[in-house]
Design a protein around this motif. Structure first.
Motif, mmCIF file in Angstrom:
data_model
loop_
_atom_site.group_PDB
_atom_site.id
_atom_site.type_symbol
_atom_site.label_atom_id
_atom_site.label_comp_id
_atom_site.label_asym_id
_atom_site.label_seq_id
_atom_site.Cartn_x
_atom_site.Cartn_y
_atom_site.Cartn_z
ATOM 1 N N ALA A 108 0.857 -1.393 0.527
ATOM 2 C CA ALA A 108 -0.338 -0.010 0.052
ATOM 3 C C ALA A 108 0.898 1.103 -0.076
ATOM 4 O O ALA A 108 1.261 1.183 0.868
ATOM 5 C CB ALA A 108 -0.652 -0.017 1.507
ATOM 6 N N ILE A 109 0.541 2.193 -1.037
ATOM 7 C CA ILE A 109 1.039 3.036 -0.885
ATOM 8 C C ILE A 109 0.410 4.536 -0.296
ATOM 9 O O ILE A 109 0.893 4.990 0.281
ATOM 10 C CB ILE A 109 1.802 3.650 -2.235
ATOM 11 N N CYS A 110 -0.731 4.425 -1.056
ATOM 12 C CA CYS A 110 -1.320 6.220 -0.475
ATOM 13 C C CYS A 110 -2.137 6.024 0.590
ATOM 14 O O CYS A 110 -2.620 7.798 0.893
ATOM 15 C CB CYS A 110 -2.187 6.761 -1.924
ATOM 16 N N TYR A 111 -2.338 5.496 1.201
ATOM 17 C CA TYR A 111 -2.945 5.310 2.753
ATOM 18 C C TYR A 111 -2.358 5.543 3.986
ATOM 19 O O TYR A 111 -1.680 4.404 4.143
ATOM 20 C CB TYR A 111 -3.672 3.668 2.438
ATOM 21 N N LEU B 64 -7.281 6.104 -3.023
ATOM 22 C CA LEU B 64 -7.106 5.153 -4.234
ATOM 23 C C LEU B 64 -6.209 5.695 -4.979
ATOM 24 O O LEU B 64 -6.583 6.086 -6.432
ATOM 25 C CB LEU B 64 -8.595 5.420 -4.634
ATOM 26 N N ALA B 65 -5.276 6.619 -4.745
ATOM 27 C CA ALA B 65 -4.343 7.562 -5.599
ATOM 28 C C ALA B 65 -3.322 6.462 -6.279
ATOM 29 O O ALA B 65 -3.030 6.314 -7.693
ATOM 30 C CB ALA B 65 -3.184 8.546 -4.957
ATOM 31 N N CYS B 66 -2.617 5.311 -5.177
ATOM 32 C CA CYS B 66 -1.818 4.661 -5.612
ATOM 33 C C CYS B 66 -2.293 2.514 -6.906
ATOM 34 O O CYS B 66 -1.539 2.572 -7.286
ATOM 35 C CB CYS B 66 -1.239 4.131 -4.534
ATOM 36 N N ARG B 67 -3.263 2.238 -5.917
ATOM 37 C CA ARG B 67 -4.252 1.468 -6.656
ATOM 38 C C ARG B 67 -3.220 0.135 -6.186
ATOM 39 O O ARG B 67 -3.843 -0.897 -6.877
ATOM 40 C CB ARG B 67 -4.477 1.240 -8.133
ATOM 41 N N CYS C 189 -2.470 -1.568 -3.406
ATOM 42 C CA CYS C 189 -3.121 -2.131 -2.370
ATOM 43 C C CYS C 189 -4.578 -3.346 -3.290
ATOM 44 O O CYS C 189 -5.307 -4.358 -2.118
ATOM 45 C CB CYS C 189 -3.646 -1.406 -1.296
ATOM 46 N N CYS D 176 -7.905 -0.867 0.601
ATOM 47 C CA CYS D 176 -7.495 0.435 1.563
ATOM 48 C C CYS D 176 -8.962 1.118 1.401
ATOM 49 O O CYS D 176 -9.341 1.938 2.837
ATOM 50 C CB CYS D 176 -6.533 1.030 1.054
HETATM 51 S S1 FES Z 1 -3.412 2.325 -0.569
HETATM 52 FE FE1 FES Z 1 -3.321 3.422 -2.782
HETATM 53 S S2 FES Z 1 -4.796 2.688 -3.429
HETATM 54 FE FE2 FES Z 1 -5.164 1.408 -1.596
#
Ligand code: FES
Ligand code: SF4
Ligand code: SF4
Length: 827
Positions: A35-38, A46-49, A51, A63
């Motif tokens: 997970a990157i953006c959470y 939901l910026a990185c997708r 997860c 997330c």
């Molecule tokens: S952690 Fe980035 S979309 Fe879920």
């Protein structure tokens, strides 16, 4: 309370509560989902997708997918592996090849996930666009390194409450449509978005915020770094020392990161401070104010003089920037040598807590910072929250944002930052000295009328006044109308018109004076009468309530009554109560030391004025270690005994050396006192080295231990009604530190050092005919100080002066209460 449920993740049964995000359930159960953006405790963007997982056969983002009973999650499928790898390849497109010098190298999430997803070749390409570097005060933003995960934007909005960052157009080339067919769906969508945006300041070219630096902390790459730290070292050369922040009573967990100063100088220095951002934010004073150490050596002559002074002295005056162990040493000095112990801030807090306890029935206040995070309704009284305790302010903001909560903020000084927390936070800008009315107001509006003591109910009823207001009401009125009728004259047989009076009922809207009852408290506080109506929606859904009380109350001429009212609120409303200790270890000192009211003839000052001064600032007669050079514990705002460790060596004498020489201590090290902290006050006999200092994966804080609150006999005495206090009618100023400052220790740090001023709102400057940069004489009785004036556009009214720069002498203007009336004259 949320219902307990079970889900399975990769076959492992996990217990959680309904509605928890799948990612958090996985983390709490030691299952890895990339997970990157959470960010924990913030909204998913939901910026990185990356997860992606499969929930009951359907692809979802872990997330933001909420756990439902019986749900089955698979974290890896062939398609998910393909998507994740493509996402990382996209993140690597045009990412500058500067890992060798990048500040984040070695702890970079882009590096880590690129390796984790086994990216060994690049399938995607697009022309790069110029992305400039921004210099934002403490913050260096290199947009070419930015992966637009938006963690910085999210944390600033959902956690900190400044909302100072946003995404802005990047001006990148459009993706060729052909990519859409060629690549995995989520990787394409992420890339499409990535090409379009970059991070910018909401205020325009410059960033306008309260400089917590949390955005630096959460940035997974080297895009946001501290200007001061930029290009000074590699992260892997640093030693991480877990400690507790020494600047305020939140005593947040942090790491001092140290390394030798230079090739010529092997002395360690602190290069930066980091924090476990998923579990605790940190304010700017903690992050940037780290080098307040006292680099002293043993001065035997000064030590001998100190012993002579102790022989002469009958009083020790000290502040609350000391550890619990040092407080215990001072208490032992009192017990063995009879010194009076003087510490005004801790004594006020102690008296307040004692009076509170006599009416709440508990020795310690009930709430902690976590209670605020979990609340849907938060009330703050008697504290300039933004600067008095940033962690509490962040928790308030987080509760409003994440729980769709609201609250009330009672304070005489207008604060646009608090106003921006949300429409559901209603500020009540009352006159100084009206805090008693604010507490009665809470009893009036939130008290359990079935259980409140009769005399309180009677008093509240006695405050009700009958008012009339012009209201439009519909009434039916009888009106007499004259109607003409045609009748036939019986004699002549002719028709004739006659007029007749008819009474009719007609509905009519009229303005009429209508009587209603309202508590006089509304007028005393200047609260609009529809305030509860405005909060109706939030209150209807609120399950958890927290009341935050600050130093304006303990210093108030009616502090005793205020404390008792706070105790009643704890017992007879849904509010849990938090009393913010004014300085880092005021609570520890208040619990450990028997404090005295009056000083004697000859005073030893420890970080305080005295005839002989022990000073961790290095400006006294004998040097003492600063708190980043000490092992020991603090008793923080959460009533938690938290350990702190030595970040930098100290080669001078410590308080325990003096106690030993005076025959009061038989311990070699100060931390041998940790297990001897008073158990009757809730401390535990645990060795310093056995204290945990970490967070668990599910966010559980395991730092030291919590003090146990004890039952206290309830007082039967009636609480007094609101006292009529003489009103201020001249120029009033407030004692408060500017954001980023707490004490002379924060002001010693090289990034924060500044000259103390009178900080004034625009309205205050106008009223007084002043401009920024003017010098003013501030006179209180026979004391006059001269200071420069600075505009603070983060307050909406009034003016304040801080004590962080002792050369200003601001303390002498205040007798206790934080508002004071002064004469102000332009020089
Ligand atoms: S952690 Fe980035 S979309 Fe879920
Ligand atoms: S600056 Fe950092 S935290 Fe902010 S969007 Fe870019 S990579 Fe993410
Ligand atoms: S320093 Fe803090 S307040 Fe300023 S932009 Fe960063 S997170 Fe927001």
């Amino acid at each position: 309370m949320s219902e307990k449920i079970k889900i399975t993740i990769d076959g492992k049964e996990c217990e959680t509560v309904a509605g928890e995000y799948v990612l958090n359930v996985a983390r709490a159960n030691g299952i890895f989902i990339p997970a990157i953006c959470y960010l924990t405790n913030c909204s998913p963007t939901l910026a990185c997708r990356i997860c992606l997982v499969e929930a009951d056969g359907k692809q979802v983002y872990a997330c933001n997918a909420k756990a439902k009973d019986g749900m089955s999650i698979v974290t890896l499928t062939e398609n998910i592996i393909k998507e994740r790898r493509a996402i990382m390849e996209v993140y690597d497109v045009n990412h500058p090849l500067e890992c060798g010098v990048c500040d984040q190298s070695g702890e970079c999430e882009l590096q880590n996930y690129t390796l984790e997803m086994k990216v060994d070749q690049q399938h995607y390409a697009i022309r790069d666009t110029y992305r400039p570097v921004k210099h934002w005060n403490f913050i260096h933003y290199d947009s070419s390194l930015c992966i637009v995960c938006e963690r910085c934007v999210t944390v600033c909005k959902d956690m900190i409450g400044d909302a100072a960052l946003k995404t802005v157009p990047r001006g990148g080339d459009k993706l060729d449509k052909s990519w859409k067919e060629q690549m995995p769906k989520d990787a394409y969508a992420m890339w499409n978005k990535l090409q379009k945006s970059i991070i910018g300041a909401v205020a325009g070219e410059q960033l306008d915020c309260t400089w917590c630096g949390e955005c630096i902390s959460v940035c997974p790459v080297g895009a946001l770094v501290s200007e001061d730290y930029h290009y000074t070292t590699n992260s892997w050369e640093l030693t991480k020392i877990p400690a507790a922040c020494a600047h305020c009573s939140a005593a947040c967990h942090l790491y001092y990161e140290t390394k030798h100063t230079s090739i010529e100088n092997p002395e360690p220095k602190i290069y930066r401070v980091t924090n476990e951002f998923h579990y605790q934010p940190l304010c700017g004073a903690g992050r940037f104010g780290f080098d307040f150490e006292n680099r002293a050596k043993k001065d035997e002559e000064a030590f001998d003089k100190a012993l002579e002074a102790f022989e002469k002295a009958d009083t020790i005056r000290f502040d609350s920037y000391i550890t619990n162990e040092e407080a215990l040493i001072l208490q032992k000095l009192k017990e063995h040598k009879g010194y009076r112990l003087i510490n005004e801030d801790a004594l006020r807090l102690k008296k307040f807590m004692d009076n509170y306890a006599a009416y709440s029935g508990q020795s310690l206040y009930s709430a902690d910072i976590k209670s605020i995070h979990e609340s849907q309704f938060v009330v703050s009284i008697g504290t300039a929250l933004k600067s008095d305790n940033p962690r509490v302010r962040y928790a308030f903001n987080n509760a409003v944002k994440m729980n769709k909560g609201g609250g009330l903020y009672f304070h005489p000084i207008k604060d646009p930052i608090i106003e921006s927390l949300g429409k559901t936070v209603v500020p009540v800008y009352h006159e100084p000295l009206k805090e008693e009315a604010a507490l009665y107001f809470l009893l009036q509006e939130f008290g359990d009328k079935e259980k409140l003591p009769k005399y309180i109910l009677e008093y509240l009823n006695s405050l009700k006044v009958t008012k009339t207001r012009e209201e439009e009401v519909e009434i039916t009125e009888k009106v007499v109308e004259v109607v003409e009728e045609t009748v036939v004259d019986k004699k002549t047989g002719k028709e004739k018109k006659v007029q007749k009076k008819v009474t009719k009922e007609v509905p009519k809207k009229v303005k009429k004076p209508v009587e209603y009852e309202v508590s006089a408290l509304y007028e005393m506080l200047g609260v609009s009468e529809d305030i509860m109506e405005k909060l109706k929606k939030v209150l209807a859904k609120a399950e958890k309530f927290t009341l935050i009380l600050g130093e304006d109350l303990y210093t108030h001429p009616r502090a005793e009554n205020l404390a008792k009212l706070a105790g009643l609120i704890d017992r007879f409303t849904d509010f849990e109560v938090m009393i913010i200790p004014p300085k880092t270890n005021s609570l520890g000192v208040a619990l450990i030391c028997d404090l005295d009211e009056e000083a004697g003839e000859y005073t030893i000052g420890y970080n305080a004025k005295g005839d002989f001064v022990l000073s961790a600032l290095g400006d006294g007669d004998l040097d003492m270690p600063a708190l980043n050079q000490q092992e020991g514990t603090f008793t923080n705002i959460d009533k938690r005994v938290v350990p702190t460790n030595v970040a930098l060596p100290y080669e001078g004498y410590v308080l325990n050396d003096l106690a030993k020489a005076l025959g009061v201590s038989d311990k070699e090290y100060t931390i041998e006192f940790t297990k001897e902290l008073p158990q009757e006050k809730g401390y535990k006999p645990i060795e310093f080295d056995d204290l945990p200092n970490r967070f668990l994966n599910d966010g559980t804080e395991e730092r030291g231990y919590r003090l146990q609150s004890k039952k206290v006999n309830l007082s039967r005495k009636n609480i007094e009604p609101i006292a009529q206090l003489p009103e201020f009618n001249g120029t009033v100023i407030y004692r408060c530190e500017p954001v980023l400052q707490f004490s002379p220790f924060t002001n010693k740090a090289h990034q924060l050092a500044s000259k103390g001023k009178l900080y004034a709102s625009e309205t205050f400057l106008k009223e007084m005919g002043l401009e920024e940069g003017n010098k003013v004489n501030i006179q209180k009785d026979d004391i006059t100080i001269t200071v420069e004036v600075e505009l603070d556009d983060k307050i909406g009214s009034g003016a304040y002066i801080g004590t962080f720069d002792p050369s200003v002498g601001a303390e002498s203007l205040f007798e206790g209460y934080r508002f004071t009336e002064v004469k102000l004259q332009k020089v």
